[in-house]
Design a protein around this motif. Structure first.
Motif, PDB file in Angstrom:
ATOM      1  N   ILE A   1     111.382  13.599  20.677  1.00  0.00           N
ATOM      2  CA  ILE A   1     110.040  13.136  21.026  1.00  0.00           C
ATOM      3  C   ILE A   1     109.082  13.459  19.887  1.00  0.00           C
ATOM      4  O   ILE A   1     108.776  14.619  19.633  1.00  0.00           O
ATOM      5  CB  ILE A   1     109.551  13.809  22.331  1.00  0.00           C
ATOM      6  CG1 ILE A   1     110.561  13.508  23.459  1.00  0.00           C
ATOM      7  CG2 ILE A   1     108.146  13.312  22.710  1.00  0.00           C
ATOM      8  CD1 ILE A   1     110.577  14.521  24.557  1.00  0.00           C
ATOM      9  N   GLY A   2     108.664  12.430  19.163  1.00  0.00           N
ATOM     10  CA  GLY A   2     107.690  12.599  18.083  1.00  0.00           C
ATOM     11  C   GLY A   2     108.105  13.600  17.020  1.00  0.00           C
ATOM     12  O   GLY A   2     107.285  14.351  16.516  1.00  0.00           O
ATOM     13  N   ILE A   3     109.404  13.597  16.670  1.00  0.00           N
ATOM     14  CA  ILE A   3     109.913  14.600  15.715  1.00  0.00           C
ATOM     15  C   ILE A   3     109.426  14.313  14.297  1.00  0.00           C
ATOM     16  O   ILE A   3     109.508  13.187  13.805  1.00  0.00           O
ATOM     17  CB  ILE A   3     111.451  14.596  15.759  1.00  0.00           C
ATOM     18  CG1 ILE A   3     111.934  15.376  16.970  1.00  0.00           C
ATOM     19  CG2 ILE A   3     112.049  15.196  14.499  1.00  0.00           C
ATOM     20  CD1 ILE A   3     111.630  16.844  16.903  1.00  0.00           C
ATOM     21  N   LYS A   4     108.924  15.372  13.663  1.00  0.00           N
ATOM     22  CA  LYS A   4     108.443  15.274  12.282  1.00  0.00           C
ATOM     23  C   LYS A   4     109.033  16.406  11.467  1.00  0.00           C
ATOM     24  O   LYS A   4     109.175  17.524  11.967  1.00  0.00           O
ATOM     25  CB  LYS A   4     106.926  15.418  12.240  1.00  0.00           C
ATOM     26  CG  LYS A   4     106.171  14.187  12.633  1.00  0.00           C
ATOM     27  CD  LYS A   4     104.690  14.435  12.438  1.00  0.00           C
ATOM     28  CE  LYS A   4     103.906  13.283  13.077  1.00  0.00           C
ATOM     29  NZ  LYS A   4     102.570  13.685  13.422  1.00  0.00           N
ATOM     30  N   LYS A   5     109.338  16.146  10.208  1.00  0.00           N
ATOM     31  CA  LYS A   5     109.703  17.229   9.294  1.00  0.00           C
ATOM     32  C   LYS A   5     109.135  16.909   7.920  1.00  0.00           C
ATOM     33  O   LYS A   5     109.515  15.916   7.296  1.00  0.00           O
ATOM     34  CB  LYS A   5     111.231  17.382   9.190  1.00  0.00           C
ATOM     35  CG  LYS A   5     111.673  18.450   8.201  1.00  0.00           C
ATOM     36  CD  LYS A   5     111.292  19.840   8.670  1.00  0.00           C
ATOM     37  CE  LYS A   5     111.582  20.891   7.614  1.00  0.00           C
ATOM     38  NZ  LYS A   5     111.200  22.248   8.054  1.00  0.00           N
ATOM     39  N   HIS A   6     108.168  17.724   7.503  1.00  0.00           N
ATOM     40  CA  HIS A   6     107.577  17.528   6.180  1.00  0.00           C
ATOM     41  C   HIS A   6     107.980  18.682   5.275  1.00  0.00           C
ATOM     42  O   HIS A   6     107.907  19.837   5.663  1.00  0.00           O
ATOM     43  CB  HIS A   6     106.050  17.461   6.284  1.00  0.00           C
ATOM     44  CG  HIS A   6     105.569  16.319   7.134  1.00  0.00           C
ATOM     45  ND1 HIS A   6     104.254  16.123   7.427  1.00  0.00           N
ATOM     46  CD2 HIS A   6     106.241  15.304   7.758  1.00  0.00           C
ATOM     47  CE1 HIS A   6     104.115  15.044   8.191  1.00  0.00           C
ATOM     48  NE2 HIS A   6     105.321  14.536   8.411  1.00  0.00           N
ATOM     49  N   PHE A   7     108.439  18.351   4.080  1.00  0.00           N
ATOM     50  CA  PHE A   7     108.715  19.385   3.072  1.00  0.00           C
ATOM     51  C   PHE A   7     107.573  19.317   2.065  1.00  0.00           C
ATOM     52  O   PHE A   7     107.568  18.437   1.203  1.00  0.00           O
ATOM     53  CB  PHE A   7     110.035  19.129   2.345  1.00  0.00           C
ATOM     54  CG  PHE A   7     111.246  19.231   3.227  1.00  0.00           C
ATOM     55  CD1 PHE A   7     111.751  20.476   3.578  1.00  0.00           C
ATOM     56  CD2 PHE A   7     111.883  18.094   3.692  1.00  0.00           C
ATOM     57  CE1 PHE A   7     112.875  20.573   4.382  1.00  0.00           C
ATOM     58  CE2 PHE A   7     113.010  18.194   4.494  1.00  0.00           C
ATOM     59  CZ  PHE A   7     113.504  19.437   4.841  1.00  0.00           C
ATOM     60  N   GLY A   8     106.615  20.215   2.198  1.00  0.00           N
ATOM     61  CA  GLY A   8     105.446  20.108   1.329  1.00  0.00           C
ATOM     62  C   GLY A   8     104.778  18.772   1.608  1.00  0.00           C
ATOM     63  O   GLY A   8     104.422  18.464   2.750  1.00  0.00           O
ATOM     64  N   GLY A   9     104.659  17.935   0.584  1.00  0.00           N
ATOM     65  CA  GLY A   9     104.037  16.639   0.796  1.00  0.00           C
ATOM     66  C   GLY A   9     105.030  15.550   1.188  1.00  0.00           C
ATOM     67  O   GLY A   9     104.631  14.440   1.521  1.00  0.00           O
ATOM     68  N   VAL A  10     106.323  15.878   1.140  1.00  0.00           N
ATOM     69  CA  VAL A  10     107.330  14.850   1.411  1.00  0.00           C
ATOM     70  C   VAL A  10     107.591  14.762   2.905  1.00  0.00           C
ATOM     71  O   VAL A  10     107.935  15.749   3.545  1.00  0.00           O
ATOM     72  CB  VAL A  10     108.648  15.183   0.668  1.00  0.00           C
ATOM     73  CG1 VAL A  10     109.662  14.078   0.888  1.00  0.00           C
ATOM     74  CG2 VAL A  10     108.376  15.399  -0.813  1.00  0.00           C
ATOM     75  N   LYS A  11     107.420  13.544   3.445  1.00  0.00           N
ATOM     76  CA  LYS A  11     107.667  13.361   4.875  1.00  0.00           C
ATOM     77  C   LYS A  11     109.088  12.878   5.083  1.00  0.00           C
ATOM     78  O   LYS A  11     109.349  11.682   5.090  1.00  0.00           O
ATOM     79  CB  LYS A  11     106.658  12.369   5.438  1.00  0.00           C
ATOM     80  CG  LYS A  11     105.228  12.888   5.333  1.00  0.00           C
ATOM     81  CD  LYS A  11     104.217  11.836   5.720  1.00  0.00           C
ATOM     82  CE  LYS A  11     102.808  12.443   5.693  1.00  0.00           C
ATOM     83  NZ  LYS A  11     101.771  11.466   5.973  1.00  0.00           N
TER      84      LYS A  11
END
Lengths: 333, 282, 306
Positions: free
Chosen positions: A7-17
């Motif tokens: 559900i609405g999963i996000k993973k950002h590495f610094g500025g990288v989405k």
């Protein structure tokens, strides 16, 4: 066995989405293939489900329980890595039984279960060998046996066939499918190889730039692409695109046929300039242009055609797909 | 057979070219070997060939060495300090290397380089302030002073060595253990540590040989004869003014050198690769 | 968050596992390092509890001391000649040792022994070799007729007194240091050589480059980083070392003719108890250390970027 909800999963590495807001539900016992080019975020998504990465946002639910705060070992998942990640200092038996020994299972029961898993994959005779003493195909089976021995709720596989040579890969794919049907475990399978995804997946989720661009059965993905990305990514060679009257018109190379083979009233006529013909045995790929746009036709090997020729071709109306010129999204008539 | 002979002949120029180097390197040790079995009369006759035994063998020097000097005590002290330093080094360096190579993100690299830089600080820059530290701790003239000071040079290098070792173990294997039911620490103990045993053995051997080699701190901190380690014991206690117990001195030096040299040589390649990596790669 | 969870977190585990080393290094290297600076600007001695900052007093005193100036000069001579010799010899030796031959382990063991055996013990062998009366070297020279006869090349006396004459004593100290450092430099160079991809050498061979062309145009340029690291480390090591000097001559013959900075700092600071002056002397290592550290950092940075 269980269903998995993202559900609405996000993973950002610094500025990288890497993963940018994904909603996805995988049904109990389903085989879901995550397909996408490298860098599309498919491996990150799988690692999020495994708990090897912490999501920047969103929730992961396995079997009705929120697992966001659980460690990998507490999620009831098993995983097969691309490299198989066999423990090099343990025997095949030691590898397969390791997840059980961590649970402090009694020796006799452990032995029984490890032998069951090994038997399932036909590697019962290798139990005393070290990983360095067996072949690539056998290693892959050991990795799968180790993943199954705990009867996981969800099986995660990260390109498990990509390290095998072409011949072994084909049989391994077949076996994998048979065997997943047999034990009916919910499976997420990451691959960049569309033939694998098409052949194995009950459904395919096509990923690009951290989002899912389409999810559906292999047939739907191939024949009813939701946008130009999916249409252009799936299929070898990919879908042809032409610009007509403010929309993008797409059609598969095998739908582009000599005009005489298509009924005139329900089709679009096109003037095709043939530049090059590639004979591939069972079929031939014809490279050329229509109104200055490069297109490819995929024809039966007996179809007579010559390089330099200019001919009338046609695409049947039911094989035409329309996309928005600006967004690339499918336009339904 | 004929082929082998041809090969040996073809290679003979290499042996010829190597001979001066071998003589240069090994001559002192060869003379130690001869001298320790030489009768005193033979030894102290300036006209006798010093490179061979001109009279029958004698064990008088070795008898003197083992029974009338503190030689065994020196060896024991060295062994004691070595063992304690090895234990401290492993306990400090292995977790630190794990942290820097596996857990820490980008700052791990920088801290790793920082730790390596401390390895460059020479003992002769630190021995004066450290002698104050040692006396503040009340450890002057005690083997414990060496035990707490020696890790200043064993820990940085061994941390660096273990870091490169851990980096060579694929991350997949550790993550597999996490998925297979281990906790973070469990995966380290059950999977990572068994796989790094060769690295840990290298660290143990290297730390131990460094202790056996060390001279300057021992010279600065230890004055009691009975508390000396092998290097300073041999060079200060067996050389009394102008009276040299040459036979015993040479025998003792050789007998202590050989095991250390053998151990070091076995692990030489791994140790050297740790050193060069510091400058060339990574 | 429970303790159990805490142990799953990298942000908690990483500093936790690192902290023992960090604390130890700060206490036993960082703090003494700072103390060395403070001492050198103070009047501290072993017996004197009264502690004053005296500014540059120690440095003026040290620089005015002829023994210090001699030690500084000796240190430079000792370092430059040793490193030069080691560099030349290690290039020759590593070319030989990388070839195929039998009994390699034994030969390698013998050649490495000066580095792998404790240096103080190895130097004891040289004490005998260079003895004023029984020196085996002198015996050889006498046997060859170079010494101990009325018109012999090296003089009519029966011994050279290697460690008793200023020039010879310095030469002896350098000889033993080269003896000890050569194996290390050789091994590092061999390791560097093995890291050059075989294909590059083979490509040069196919292109028709002979042995010397390959050596000077391919191998040595590729080895340059390794060689410069060797030079750097050996320089720092030699510049700050005193073991060989101490065991062989204690800085003598009596007139400080082999005294180096490290042994002089030891003499003043540890044996003489003048911690302040000793610290001031050893602080002269700092520029060398800083230079080497700067280069190491630059190399490390480059490696991280590429």
């Amino acid at each position: 066995m269980a269903n998995v909800q993202l559900i609405g999963i996000k993973k950002h590495f610094g500025g990288v989405k890497a993963v940018d807001g994904i909603d996805l539900e995988i049904k109990d016992g389903e085989f879901l293939a995550l397909l996408g080019p490298s860098g599309s975020g498919k491996t990150t998504l799988m690692r999020l489900v495994a708990g090897l990465e912490e999501p920047t946002g969103g929730r992961i639910v396995i079997d009705g329980a929120d697992v966001n705060d659980l460690a990998p070992r507490e999620r009831g998942i098993a995983m097969v890595f691309q490299s198989y990640a066999l423990y090099p200092h343990k025997t095949v038996f030691g590898n397969i039984s390791f997840p059980l020994s961590v649970e402090k299972m009694p020796k006799a029961e452990m032995q029984k279960k490890a032998e069951w898993a090994a038997g399932l994959l036909g590697i019962g005779h290798l139990l005393d060998r070290m990983p360095s003493q067996i072949s690539g195909g056998e290693r892959q089976r050991v990795a799968i046996a180790r993943a199954l021995v705990r009867k996981p709720k969800v099986l995660l596989m990260d390109e498990p066939l990509s390290n095998l040579d072409a011949k072994v890969r084909h049989t391994a794919r077949e076996e994998l499918k048979l065997f997943q049907r047999e034990i009916n475990v919910t499976t997420i399978y990451v691959t960049h190889d569309q033939a694998e995804a098409m052949g194995l997946g009950d459904r395919i989720a096509v990923m690009h730039d951290g989002t899912i661009r389409q999810i559906g059965t292999p047939e739907a993905i191939y024949h009813d692409p939701a946008n130009t990305f999916v249409a252009g990514f799936v299929g070898i060679p990919p879908m042809n695109f032409l610009e007509r009257e403010g929309v993008v018109i797409g059609f598969r190379p095998e739908a582009l046929l000599p005009a005489e083979a298509v009924p005139a009233e329900e089709s679009m006529r096109l003037r095709f300039i043939v530049e090059r013909v590639e004979d591939l045995g069972s079929h031939r790929l014809v490279y050329g242009t229509i109104g200055g746009t490069k297109v490819i036709a995929n024809l039966f090997f007996r179809t007579p055609i010559a390089e330099g020729e200019e001919r009338d071709f046609a695409v049947s109306n039911r094989d035409l797909r329309r996309f928005d010129l600006r967004t690339g999204e499918r336009v339904r008539p | 057979m004929g082929n082998t002979l041809k090969k040996v002949i073809a290679q003979s120029w290499i042996y010829g070219a190597l001979t001066p180097f071998i003589i240069f390197s090994a001559a002192p040790f060869y003379v130690m070997l001869v001298t320790m079995f030489k009768r005193s009369h033979d030894l102290f006759s300036p006209t006798n060939n010093p490179f061979f035994l001109n009279e029958p063998i004698t064990l008088e020097h070795l008898d003197l060495l083992f029974n009338q000097t503190l030689y065994m005590k020196f060896l024991g002290n060295t062994f004691l300090v070595g063992t304690a330093v090895v234990v401290i080094t492993v306990l400090l360096a292995v977790p630190a290397a794990l942290s820097l190579s596996r857990l820490a993100g980008r700052w791990g690299e920088s801290v790793g380089i920082g730790i390596f830089l401390t390895y460059l600080v020479p003992p002769t820059l630190l021995f004066i302030p450290l002698s104050r530290v040692v006396s503040l701790l009340g450890l002057q003239n005690s083997l414990w002073s060496l035990v707490i000071v020696y890790p200043t040079f064993t820990v940085p290098f061994c941390t660096w060595l273990m870091m490169s070792f851990f980096k060579s173990i694929p991350k997949d294997i550790e993550e597999q253990a996490l998925v297979d039911g281990c906790s973070r620490t469990g995966a380290m103990v059950k999977i990572l540590l068994p796989l790094s045993v060769p690295g840990i053995i290298t660290v143990v051997v290297f730390a131990f040989t460094l202790v056996a080699h060390e001279y300057i701190y021992a010279l600065a901190f230890i004055q009691d004869s009975a508390k000396k380690t092998i290097g300073i014991g041999m060079t200060t206690e067996l050389v009394r003014g102008d009276v040299f117990y040459w036979g015993a001195l040479m025998g003792g030096a050789l007998l202590a050198s050989i095991p250390v040299a053998v151990l070091y040589t076995i692990f030489l390649d791994r140790i050297i690769s740790g050193m060069t990596m510091s400058g060339t790669k990574r | 968050m429970s303790t159990r969870r805490l142990f799953e977190r990298e942000t908690f585990l990483a500093p936790l596992l690192l902290s023992p080393v960090a604390v130890y290094m700060v206490l036993m290297v960082g703090f003494p390092f700072a103390m060395a600076f403070v001492y050198s600007f103070s009047n501290v001695t072993v017996g004197n509890p009264d502690f004053h900052m005296t500014g540059f007093g120690n440095f003026t005193a040290v620089l005015g001391d002829p023994v210090f100036r001699k030690s500084l000069l000796n240190t430079f001579i000792f370092t430059f000649i040793s490193i030069g010799l080691v560099l030349i010899l290690s290039n020759m030796l590593s070319e030989l040792l990388t070839r195929q031959f039998r009994a390699k382990w034994l030969i390698r063991f013998l050649i490495m022994m000066p580095w792998t055996a404790p240096i103080a013990l190895g130097t004891i062998g040289y004490l005998w070799f260079l003895d004023s009366v029984f020196s085996p070297l002198d015996w050889l020279l006498r046997t060859w007729g170079l010494l101990g006869k009325p018109h012999a090349l090296l003089g009519p006396m029966s011994n050279m007194y290697w460690l008793g004459q200023p020039g010879l004593a310095m030469a002896s100290v350098i000889l033993v240091h080269v003896w000890r450092l050569l194996p290390l430099a050789t091994m590092i160079r061999i390791a560097g050589m093995n890291s050059i991809p075989r294909e590059i050498i083979e490509a040069a061979q196919v292109d028709g480059a002979g042995y010397y062309r390959r050596l000077f145009h391919i191998v040595l340029p590729l080895l340059l980083p390794v060689i410069s690291v060797t030079v750097l480390f050996s320089t720092l090591f030699t510049f700050t070392d005193m073991t060989v000097v101490w065991v062989l001559t204690k800085g003598g013959p009596p007139d400080h003719s082999t005294q180096v900075l490290a042994s002089f700092a030891f003499l003043k600071g540890i044996q003489g108890g003048d911690l302040a002056q000793g610290a001031a002397i050893s602080l002269f290592f700092f520029p060398v250390l800083a230079g080497v550290a700067a280069v190491v950092l630059r190399i490390a940075k480059k490696a991280v970027v590429t």
